[in-house]
Design an enzyme around this catalytic site. Structure first.
Site, PDB file in Angstrom:
ATOM      1  CE1 TYR A 438       0.461  -0.212   4.582  1.00 13.58           C
ATOM      2  CE2 TYR A 438      -1.265  -0.650   4.706  1.00 13.58           C
ATOM      3  CZ  TYR A 438      -0.084  -0.232   4.895  1.00 13.58           C
ATOM      4  OH  TYR A 438       0.180  -0.666   6.752  1.00 13.58           O
ATOM      5  CD  GLU A 439      -0.287   4.981   1.142  1.00 13.39           C
ATOM      6  OE1 GLU A 439      -0.966   6.379   0.626  1.00 13.39           O
ATOM      7  OE2 GLU A 439      -1.885   5.163   2.197  1.00 13.39           O
ATOM      8  N   GLY A 440       1.452   2.961  -3.082  1.00 14.61           N
ATOM      9  CA  GLY A 440       2.555   2.457  -3.780  1.00 14.61           C
ATOM     10  C   GLY A 440       3.054   1.514  -3.578  1.00 14.61           C
TER      11      GLY A 440
END
Length: 586
Positions: A438-440
């Site tokens: 997550y968050e890229g």
């Protein structure tokens, strides 16, 4: 379940002896902050993390978050702990004093955040995202929105979320389809569905403020047509009290591999009332304020998990009796020696220790740059901003990769017991895995680093990062170690310049190699610098411990960079050679 103890001695060494925090605060005009205050905040934060948050970790994983009658119910004790958290002002540490915040430096807050991540990353996630939301609202929202929402976000009475991802739009936000239609009163109707929304609903706060990416009717195609909106769960009345429920509902919560105590929601917006944050069609830039902060915070989650796994493995290795040590009997009067005397176990523990302490120093060096960006004059602010931009994908990508590797080593130290739920080590592996996604995803972080921050930049980010690490080397007194650190940094810098000459495909193929090569190289510089500074310490354990751990890192861990260096300068022809059919066995 391993008992967590905040690593206060190491944090204090890094802050006071390596980063010279008091001098740092004086330069920034923050005379109200000194070593005594920093240590008191760390001590109180450690007490809260150890005694209140850590005991909730195992039960939170067992219970998980539940959706009951359309509302999320979090595990027992989570909401009560949050009430204590905000009552003691922890949520307001970084908030602006104009809206009831404390305006503490990041170097004071980041160690507390690491402690909470080690203690219970599921619990920490809601507060983490709220801090990122506070940053976005502070920097981009209108004064009217700030007056209505910001103080309640900062004090923690209300919480914020980040609503980006849709089923068809993850990394590629140009595919985003959520719509925003303007109303006559200046508000907007938001319609669409968002997935993977951490703490999209919870039972901690009276209101939840969703920061939502959506498209206006006349928006241009692609990412240039995305706007950011604030859509509250409940619409506030003019007097600030809660009014009608907004048309925002939870479709479901995900059944996940880890972080089970944290609700990950599908959020449905059905003509929900929202308010524009920032300028129309400039939403992605506004959201990146939140995302970049969250990426650093996710890196801290990785560090927290590394530390928790190391502590659990160390405690077990000291207690577990198995066989005799190859160097001879170590514990007279016992039937066997503790496995900590086994070289293979010591190698695993030292790997965890060297990564944990190296990453902690990197995170706090990053936090120091955040202080400079917030409080220094314009010229220093820009340099700090460049360093932060360059280091963000390294901190997020490398530290979370290390969370998975080091937590697996923790299981290995435990042997079969590590695979069993009751010992708590397997939970760390499960919780760690999402941090790489997550968050890229970390592949996206690596591509961001090598393409945007290196290849497409005019060397400003690279050069300012190089100069920061050079300044740490310049403070060293041991000439041979200083020369070794200079060699590592110079090689890294020249290799980075060489990479800029590669073609687009080779750069993309080398992205992950460059991220890892950079991380291991920069941690090598950090370790040599810390070990040098530790020789001046009055704490003999710090002095010898840093020296010996540094020696281990240089001999056993730093050589990993050579493999990554070889690959990142090589052609991608082998990667691209297979046809689609050749991936199959048919």
């Amino acid at each position: 379940m391993p008992q967590y103890t905040a690593p206060l001695n190491d944090m204090q060494f890094v802050l006071h002896e390596w980063l010279h925090l008091c001098d740092h605060y004086q330069v920034l005009g923050l005379q109200d902050f000194d070593q005594e205050l920093v240590n008191e905040i760390l001590t109180q934060g450690a007490k809260f993390a150890e005694e209140t948050i850590a005991p909730l970790n195992r039960e939170g994983d067992e219970q998980g978050a539940k959706l009951i009658n359309g509302n999320v119910v979090t595990p027992d004790g989570f909401a009560v702990a949050y009430k204590e958290y905000i009552a003691n002002g922890w949520n307001a540490m970084l908030g602006t004093a104009d809206y009831e915040g404390q305006d503490l430096p990041n170097t004071m807050a980041v160690p507390i955040h690491e402690m909470l991540d080690s203690a219970n990353v599921s619990w920490r996630l809601t507060g983490m995202l709220n801090e990122s939301a506070i940053l976005a609202v502070t920097k981009h929202a209108s004064e009217s929105l700030k007056q209505t929402y910001l103080a309640k976000l900062i004090c923690g009475e209300w919480a914020g979320t980040m609503c980006l991802t849709e089923p068809q739009a993850g990394t590629d936000l140009s595919l985003l389809s959520t719509k925003a239609l303007p109303n006559n009163d200046g508000s907007y109707n938001i319609t669409g569905s968002k997935i993977f929304i951490s703490s999209g609903d919870q039972d901690w706060t009276d209101n939840i403020l969703h920061l939502v990416l959506a498209r206006l009717p006349d928006a241009p195609a692609g990412v240039k047509g995305i706007s950011l909106f604030l859509a509250p769960k409940f619409l506030p009345k003019d007097d600030g009290s809660l009014g009608d429920r907004n048309s925002v509902t939870v479709g479901s919560i995900e059944k996940k591999m880890g972080l089970k105590g944290s609700p990950t929601c599908v959020m449905n917006f059905d003509k929900a009332t929202g308010f524009l944050v920032g300028e129309a069609n400039n939403g992605l830039a506004c959201m990146f304020t939140m995302m970049n902060d969250a990426r650093f915070q996710v890196g801290l989650q990785g560090l927290g998990i590394v530390e928790a796994s190391y502590q659990g493995a160390l405690a077990y290795a000291r207690e577990r009796l198995q066989s005799r040590a190859p160097q001879g009997v170590q514990e007279q009067g016992k039937k066997a020696d503790s496995i900590i005397h086994q070289p293979d176990v010591r190698k695993m523990l030292l790997t965890q220790k060297s990564i944990a302490e190296g990453c902690r120093a990197l995170a706090l060096l990053y936090a120091q740059q955040m202080d400079i960006e917030r409080f220094a004059d314009d010229s220093k602010q820009q340099k700090a901003k460049n360093v932060i931009s360059f280091l963000t994908p390294i901190v997020k990508g490398f530290m979370t990769d290390m969370a998975t590797e080091m937590s697996n080593l923790g299981i290995q130290v435990y042997g079969g017991h590590g695979y069993i739920r009751e010992w708590g080590m397997e939970q760390l592996v499960r919780d760690a895995r999402i941090t790489q996604l997550y968050e890229g995803t970390n592949g996206i972080q690596a591509l961001d680093l090598i393409s945007r921050k290196l290849a497409r930049d005019k060397n400003n980010m690279l050069q300012d990062t190089y100069e920061l690490f050079s300044s740490k080397i310049s403070q060293m007194t041991n000439l041979s170690d200083k020369e070794r650190a200079t060699e590592i940094l110079t090689e890294w810098h020249s290799t980075a310049i060489e990479i800029k000459q590669l073609n687009t495909v080779d750069i993309a193929a080398s992205a992950y190699d460059f991220m890892n090569y950079s991380a291991y190289s920069l941690l090598g510089v950090i370790w040599l610098s810390m070990a040098d500074m530790a020789q001046k310490s009055s704490n003999e354990s710090v002095k010898s411990g840093k020296a010996n751990t540094c020696a281990f890192y240089l001999k056993r861990i730093l050589p990993r960079k050579e493999l990554y260096k070889t690959n990142l300068l090589d052609s991608a022809k082998d990667i691209m050679a297979l046809t689609d059919k050749e991936f199959d066995y048919l």
